[in-house]
Design a protein around this motif. Structure first.
Motif, short mmCIF file in Angstrom:
data_model
loop_
_atom_site.label_atom_id
_atom_site.label_comp_id
_atom_site.label_asym_id
_atom_site.label_seq_id
_atom_site.Cartn_x
_atom_site.Cartn_y
_atom_site.Cartn_z
N PRO A 17 0.69 -1.13 -0.09
CA PRO A 17 -0.02 0.01 -0.07
C PRO A 17 0.80 1.43 -0.02
CG PRO A 17 -0.95 -1.52 1.47
CD PRO A 17 0.56 -2.13 1.18
N ASP A 18 2.09 1.20 0.40
CA ASP A 18 2.90 2.48 0.62
C ASP A 18 3.27 3.01 -0.90
OD1 ASP A 18 2.95 2.63 3.38
OD2 ASP A 18 4.85 1.27 3.50
N ASP A 19 3.01 1.96 -1.96
CA ASP A 19 3.67 2.20 -3.32
C ASP A 19 2.25 3.30 -3.90
OD1 ASP A 19 6.02 0.75 -3.38
OD2 ASP A 19 4.70 -1.06 -3.92
N ALA A 20 1.39 3.47 -3.34
CA ALA A 20 0.13 3.96 -3.81
C ALA A 20 0.50 5.64 -4.43
CB ALA A 20 -1.03 3.93 -2.98
N PRO A 21 1.19 6.31 -3.83
CA PRO A 21 1.37 7.62 -4.14
C PRO A 21 2.34 7.74 -5.32
CG PRO A 21 1.50 7.45 -1.66
CD PRO A 21 1.61 6.26 -1.97
N ALA A 22 3.38 6.84 -5.17
CA ALA A 22 4.37 6.98 -6.53
C ALA A 22 3.52 6.51 -7.66
CB ALA A 22 5.64 6.07 -6.11
N PHE A 23 2.86 5.37 -7.36
CA PHE A 23 2.19 4.75 -8.51
C PHE A 23 1.21 5.75 -9.15
CE2 PHE A 23 -0.99 1.38 -10.34
CZ PHE A 23 -0.19 1.02 -11.31
N ALA A 24 0.37 6.55 -8.42
CA ALA A 24 -0.66 7.41 -8.71
C ALA A 24 0.04 8.66 -9.60
CB ALA A 24 -1.18 8.22 -7.67
N ARG A 25 1.29 9.00 -9.12
CA ARG A 25 2.25 9.88 -10.19
C ARG A 25 2.47 9.36 -11.20
NH1 ARG A 25 4.52 10.83 -4.98
NH2 ARG A 25 6.19 9.61 -5.51
N LEU A 26 2.78 8.21 -11.37
CA LEU A 26 3.16 7.24 -12.62
C LEU A 26 1.74 7.58 -13.44
CD1 LEU A 26 5.15 5.51 -14.20
CD2 LEU A 26 3.52 3.57 -13.21
N ASN A 27 0.66 7.08 -12.97
CA ASN A 27 -0.50 7.00 -13.90
C ASN A 27 -1.27 8.38 -14.09
OD1 ASN A 27 -0.52 4.29 -14.04
ND2 ASN A 27 -1.23 3.89 -11.91
N GLY A 60 -0.73 -16.21 -7.41
CA GLY A 60 0.49 -16.46 -6.73
C GLY A 60 1.33 -15.84 -7.80
N TRP A 61 1.25 -14.95 -8.58
CA TRP A 61 2.02 -14.27 -9.46
C TRP A 61 1.28 -12.94 -10.12
CZ3 TRP A 61 0.03 -14.36 -14.30
CH2 TRP A 61 -0.81 -15.46 -14.91
N GLY A 62 2.07 -12.36 -10.63
CA GLY A 62 1.28 -11.04 -11.27
C GLY A 62 2.39 -9.97 -11.47
N PRO A 63 1.69 -8.93 -11.54
CA PRO A 63 2.75 -7.58 -12.04
C PRO A 63 3.29 -7.17 -10.70
CG PRO A 63 0.15 -7.03 -12.49
CD PRO A 63 0.24 -8.33 -11.53
N TRP A 64 4.73 -6.81 -11.12
CA TRP A 64 5.58 -6.66 -10.00
C TRP A 64 5.90 -5.04 -10.05
CZ3 TRP A 64 8.06 -10.40 -7.28
CH2 TRP A 64 8.06 -11.50 -7.90
N ALA A 65 5.96 -4.45 -8.73
CA ALA A 65 6.53 -3.10 -8.83
C ALA A 65 7.97 -3.15 -9.03
CB ALA A 65 6.48 -2.66 -7.02
N LEU A 66 8.35 -2.13 -9.85
CA LEU A 66 9.65 -2.13 -10.51
C LEU A 66 10.51 -0.99 -9.76
CD1 LEU A 66 11.48 -3.05 -12.77
CD2 LEU A 66 10.24 -1.52 -14.14
N GLU A 67 11.41 -1.38 -9.04
CA GLU A 67 12.41 -0.44 -8.25
C GLU A 67 13.63 -0.42 -8.79
OE1 GLU A 67 13.66 -1.27 -3.71
OE2 GLU A 67 11.36 -0.55 -3.92
N SER A 68 14.20 0.67 -8.64
CA SER A 68 15.74 0.93 -8.92
C SER A 68 16.43 0.64 -7.95
CB SER A 68 15.87 2.52 -9.35
OG SER A 68 17.46 2.73 -9.44
#
Length: 186
Positions: A17-27, A60-68
């Motif tokens: 859930p902590d990824d939500a703000p960065a993902f929203a900026r991307l989208n 049991g699999w799916g889209p990954w968060a992609l992090e540097s």
């Protein structure tokens, strides 16, 4: 299924859930969403993130968060998914990616997608993985070609009304046997 994949420059990990703000900026970036019907609001982006996490729970699999790996910054999404809408070539598993604009042109999408293809074919035992996009999305099509996916015609995306400027899509396919034949031996 493992909870992370690593490449030379990237960490592919499960979403939180902590990824939500960065993902929203991307989208919410019009450059990133140029080949989609519209940019997403934060609420819409959160709903997509929830679907990603639900996909993991179901399959049991799916889209990954992609992090540097350099700065632990979320730079996009890459992964496998069962498409939400029935497509003319369903059932299928698609590979897709979406990167923040400041990460374009660095070879990150093919790097991450190669790791995902390995997961799909070697770990999940999939026979085929597909990808699709609008004909004008040359960046994504180049990634598909770098991955040695082959074009296989066009279709009208059922999530968009007939006549919508983004309705027409191109389909690319990669069979496990072809992918395995391309892998270095040794």
């Amino acid at each position: 299924m493992e909870n992370r994949l690593e490449t030379e420059r990237l960490l592919l990990r499960r979403w939180t859930p902590d990824d939500a703000p960065a993902f929203a900026r991307l989208n919410g970036d019009a450059r990133v969403m140029r080949h989609f019907p519209a940019v997403l609001t934060a609420v819409q982006s959160d709903a997509v993130l929830a679907r990603f996490m639900e996909h993991w729970e179901i399959h049991g699999w799916g889209p990954w968060a992609l992090e540097s790996r350099d700065n632990q910054q979320l730079c996009g999404v890459v992964g496998l998914a069962v498409p939400a809408h029935p497509l003319p070539f369903s059932p299928c598993v698609e590979i897709f990616w979406r990167l923040a604009a400041d990460h374009w042109g660095q070879g990150l999408a093919p790097e991450a997608a190669s790791a995902v293809l390995r997961q799909g074919f070697d770990t999940l035992g999939l026979d085929e993985i597909v990808a699709f996009t609008t004909p004008d999305n040359r960046q994504s099509r180049r990634v598909m070609e770098k991955l040695q996916m082959r074009p296989d015609g066009e279709f009208m995306h059922p999530a968009l009304p007939a006549g919508h400027p983004l309705c027409r899509h191109v389909l690319y396919r990669l069979a496990r046997a072809r992918w395995q034949a391309m892998q270095p031996h040794g």
